[in-house]
Design a protein around this motif. Structure first.
Motif, PDB file in Angstrom:
ATOM      1  N   HIS A 108       0.831  -1.206   0.000  1.00 34.44           N
ATOM      2  CA  HIS A 108       0.000   0.000   0.000  1.00 34.44           C
ATOM      3  C   HIS A 108       0.866   1.257   0.000  1.00 34.44           C
ATOM      4  O   HIS A 108       1.873   1.344   0.687  1.00 34.44           O
ATOM      5  CB  HIS A 108      -0.906   0.012   1.228  1.00 34.44           C
ATOM      6  N   ALA A 109       0.458   2.246  -0.820  1.00 41.63           N
ATOM      7  CA  ALA A 109       1.124   3.548  -0.868  1.00 41.63           C
ATOM      8  C   ALA A 109       0.049   4.624  -0.892  1.00 41.63           C
ATOM      9  O   ALA A 109      -0.906   4.537  -1.678  1.00 41.63           O
ATOM     10  CB  ALA A 109       2.015   3.654  -2.096  1.00 41.63           C
ATOM     11  N   ARG A 110       0.185   5.613  -0.064  1.00 44.99           N
ATOM     12  CA  ARG A 110      -0.801   6.701  -0.011  1.00 44.99           C
ATOM     13  C   ARG A 110      -0.705   7.539  -1.282  1.00 44.99           C
ATOM     14  O   ARG A 110       0.383   7.917  -1.707  1.00 44.99           O
ATOM     15  CB  ARG A 110      -0.573   7.573   1.217  1.00 44.99           C
ATOM     16  N   THR A 111      -1.839   7.822  -1.895  1.00 45.47           N
ATOM     17  CA  THR A 111      -1.868   8.654  -3.094  1.00 45.47           C
ATOM     18  C   THR A 111      -1.980  10.118  -2.682  1.00 45.47           C
ATOM     19  O   THR A 111      -2.761  10.481  -1.809  1.00 45.47           O
ATOM     20  CB  THR A 111      -3.064   8.288  -3.984  1.00 45.47           C
ATOM     21  N   HIS A 112      -1.182  10.952  -3.311  1.00 47.76           N
ATOM     22  CA  HIS A 112      -1.152  12.382  -2.982  1.00 47.76           C
ATOM     23  C   HIS A 112      -1.983  13.164  -3.995  1.00 47.76           C
ATOM     24  O   HIS A 112      -1.617  13.267  -5.167  1.00 47.76           O
ATOM     25  CB  HIS A 112       0.285  12.892  -2.954  1.00 47.76           C
ATOM     26  N   ILE A 113      -3.100  13.693  -3.551  1.00 51.36           N
ATOM     27  CA  ILE A 113      -3.944  14.531  -4.396  1.00 51.36           C
ATOM     28  C   ILE A 113      -4.139  15.849  -3.661  1.00 51.36           C
ATOM     29  O   ILE A 113      -4.984  15.964  -2.769  1.00 51.36           O
ATOM     30  CB  ILE A 113      -5.299  13.855  -4.697  1.00 51.36           C
ATOM     31  N   GLU A 114      -3.334  16.813  -4.021  1.00 52.56           N
ATOM     32  CA  GLU A 114      -3.363  18.102  -3.329  1.00 52.56           C
ATOM     33  C   GLU A 114      -3.952  19.214  -4.181  1.00 52.56           C
ATOM     34  O   GLU A 114      -4.359  20.251  -3.650  1.00 52.56           O
ATOM     35  CB  GLU A 114      -1.943  18.472  -2.893  1.00 52.56           C
ATOM     36  N   LYS A 115      -3.988  19.011  -5.509  1.00 50.36           N
ATOM     37  CA  LYS A 115      -4.559  20.017  -6.405  1.00 50.36           C
ATOM     38  C   LYS A 115      -5.499  19.334  -7.401  1.00 50.36           C
ATOM     39  O   LYS A 115      -5.112  18.363  -8.046  1.00 50.36           O
ATOM     40  CB  LYS A 115      -3.459  20.772  -7.143  1.00 50.36           C
ATOM     41  N   VAL A 116      -6.723  19.858  -7.492  1.00 47.11           N
ATOM     42  CA  VAL A 116      -7.742  19.276  -8.376  1.00 47.11           C
ATOM     43  C   VAL A 116      -8.202  20.341  -9.360  1.00 47.11           C
ATOM     44  O   VAL A 116      -8.596  21.443  -8.959  1.00 47.11           O
ATOM     45  CB  VAL A 116      -8.952  18.754  -7.582  1.00 47.11           C
ATOM     46  N   LEU A 117      -8.157  19.999 -10.643  1.00 45.53           N
ATOM     47  CA  LEU A 117      -8.608  20.898 -11.699  1.00 45.53           C
ATOM     48  C   LEU A 117      -9.924  20.367 -12.266  1.00 45.53           C
ATOM     49  O   LEU A 117     -10.006  19.211 -12.680  1.00 45.53           O
ATOM     50  CB  LEU A 117      -7.566  20.980 -12.815  1.00 45.53           C
ATOM     51  N   VAL A 118     -10.967  21.207 -12.268  1.00 43.83           N
ATOM     52  CA  VAL A 118     -12.269  20.838 -12.825  1.00 43.83           C
ATOM     53  C   VAL A 118     -12.475  21.632 -14.106  1.00 43.83           C
ATOM     54  O   VAL A 118     -12.493  22.869 -14.084  1.00 43.83           O
ATOM     55  CB  VAL A 118     -13.407  21.126 -11.833  1.00 43.83           C
ATOM     56  N   LEU A 119     -12.638  20.928 -15.213  1.00 50.08           N
ATOM     57  CA  LEU A 119     -12.783  21.558 -16.523  1.00 50.08           C
ATOM     58  C   LEU A 119     -14.226  21.475 -16.991  1.00 50.08           C
ATOM     59  O   LEU A 119     -14.831  20.397 -16.976  1.00 50.08           O
ATOM     60  CB  LEU A 119     -11.883  20.850 -17.537  1.00 50.08           C
ATOM     61  N   THR A 120     -14.787  22.602 -17.414  1.00 47.79           N
ATOM     62  CA  THR A 120     -16.141  22.620 -17.958  1.00 47.79           C
ATOM     63  C   THR A 120     -16.150  23.439 -19.246  1.00 47.79           C
ATOM     64  O   THR A 120     -15.163  24.105 -19.583  1.00 47.79           O
ATOM     65  CB  THR A 120     -17.152  23.246 -16.975  1.00 47.79           C
ATOM     66  N   ASP A 121     -17.284  23.405 -19.935  1.00 48.13           N
ATOM     67  CA  ASP A 121     -17.503  24.321 -21.055  1.00 48.13           C
ATOM     68  C   ASP A 121     -18.695  25.227 -20.734  1.00 48.13           C
ATOM     69  O   ASP A 121     -19.384  25.716 -21.631  1.00 48.13           O
ATOM     70  CB  ASP A 121     -17.725  23.549 -22.360  1.00 48.13           C
ATOM     71  N   LEU A 122     -18.910  25.451 -19.437  1.00 49.39           N
ATOM     72  CA  LEU A 122     -20.016  26.275 -18.944  1.00 49.39           C
ATOM     73  C   LEU A 122     -19.536  27.693 -18.664  1.00 49.39           C
ATOM     74  O   LEU A 122     -18.331  27.981 -18.706  1.00 49.39           O
ATOM     75  CB  LEU A 122     -20.585  25.664 -17.664  1.00 49.39           C
ATOM     76  N   ASP A 123     -20.469  28.568 -18.321  1.00 51.66           N
ATOM     77  CA  ASP A 123     -20.065  29.912 -17.910  1.00 51.66           C
ATOM     78  C   ASP A 123     -19.531  29.860 -16.483  1.00 51.66           C
ATOM     79  O   ASP A 123     -19.558  28.814 -15.819  1.00 51.66           O
ATOM     80  CB  ASP A 123     -21.228  30.898 -18.053  1.00 51.66           C
ATOM     81  N   ALA A 124     -19.064  31.004 -15.995  1.00 48.67           N
ATOM     82  CA  ALA A 124     -18.367  31.052 -14.705  1.00 48.67           C
ATOM     83  C   ALA A 124     -19.266  30.622 -13.545  1.00 48.67           C
ATOM     84  O   ALA A 124     -18.834  29.876 -12.659  1.00 48.67           O
ATOM     85  CB  ALA A 124     -17.822  32.463 -14.459  1.00 48.67           C
TER      86      ALA A 124
END
Length: 284
Positions: free
Chosen positions: A21-37
């Motif tokens: 077992h190795a801990r996965t490092h997820i510190e930054k998440v990018l969410v991509l859309t084609d919607l308005d702000a």
């Protein structure tokens, strides 16, 4: 020579690959859309709520449809932010969102042109909301045709499964491939066909079972509270995967999407990602 070969076979059979077992490092998440702000803001908030098992300190960034349109602009955003996870949906900036025929050019670029894990989610509603079915990750399935040694897949499965949830480690051996080799073996007089048919099948299924058993032991020693389940079968990958997902009520499917020998999406990942449009799928 026969005795030496028997000794070597017995030695290799006794050698088993164990999960570490190795801990996965997820510190930054990018969410991509084609919607308005504004609708992008809502979608990001919903995705954040869905992925509750990520680090509470993770930095979330949304890129709305006005910030990019073409692949080079998309990759520039990824390169600038350097996320540990990208969340988006099929046919991004495309006109075929509701047609289950492809993932779209931009998603293809993300899955094959970057090394970042990509989570494909159901397309947002007209108001920018994530599907109501994406509220929990209590039941997570890790799927592969080569479970032995799939440490990264299992570790991501562990990361996304809620405490006291269920993690299904699924190895699906292709019946059609096995049958083709058995047909070839049946034409070789020196090989006993019935013995080969039984022993090869047993060995193909024994190896992933041994590995999954090591996963259960290792995760038990880590003190994790989730239940780990073994799913080892031989059958039709696409049909049986759909059957398992529906029967087990899976919330999130995790698969490999690339390997070192090809540019196109790996194996079963593409057709499943195209067809299972209402199911969150994490592609590594």
């Amino acid at each position: 020579m026969a005795k030496l070969d028997e000794f070597e076979s017995a030695f290799r059979s006794a050698s088993k690959r164990r999960y570490k077992h190795a801990r996965t490092h997820i510190e930054k998440v990018l969410v991509l859309t084609d919607l308005d702000a504004e609708r992008t803001r809502r979608f990001v908030a919903d995705v954040d709520e869905f992925a509750t098992e990520l680090n509470d300190k993770a930095v979330w960034r949304g890129a709305d449809g006005g910030s990019y349109q073409y692949a080079d602009e998309l990759l520039a955003i990824v390169e600038d932010f350097k996320p540990d996870l990208i969340c988006t949906y099929r046919n991004l900036h495309g006109r075929a969102r509701n047609f289950p025929f492809s993932l779209g050019a931009l998603v293809d670029v993300l899955t094959q042109g970057t090394t970042t894990p990509v989570m494909l989610l159901p397309a947002p509603s007209a108001e920018g909301r994530l599907s109501a079915r994406c509220r929990h990750t209590r039941r997570v399935m890790v799927l592969t045709h080569r479970m032995t040694g799939a440490d990264q897949l299992v570790s991501f499965g562990v990361r996304f499964t809620e405490p006291k949830g269920d993690l299904y480690l699924a190895h699906l051996e292709e019946e059609e491939v096995y049958s083709r080799y058995m047909e070839a073996i049946s034409k070789i007089p020196e090989i006993d066909t019935e013995t080969a048919r039984t022993t090869i099948r047993d060995q193909l299924l024994k190896e992933p079972r041994d590995y999954i058993r090591s996963c259960i032991e290792e995760l038990g020693e880590e003190g994790l509270t989730m239940q780990v389940h073994e799913v080892v079968e031989m059958g039709h990958p696409l049909k049986d995967t759909k059957r398992l997902i529906e029967g087990l009520g899976i919330d999130l499917l995790i698969m490999n999407s690339k390997d070192d020998e090809r540019l196109a999406m790996h194996g079963l990942a593409y057709p499943l990602a195209v067809e299972l449009r209402d199911l969150p799928i994490l592609l590594l």
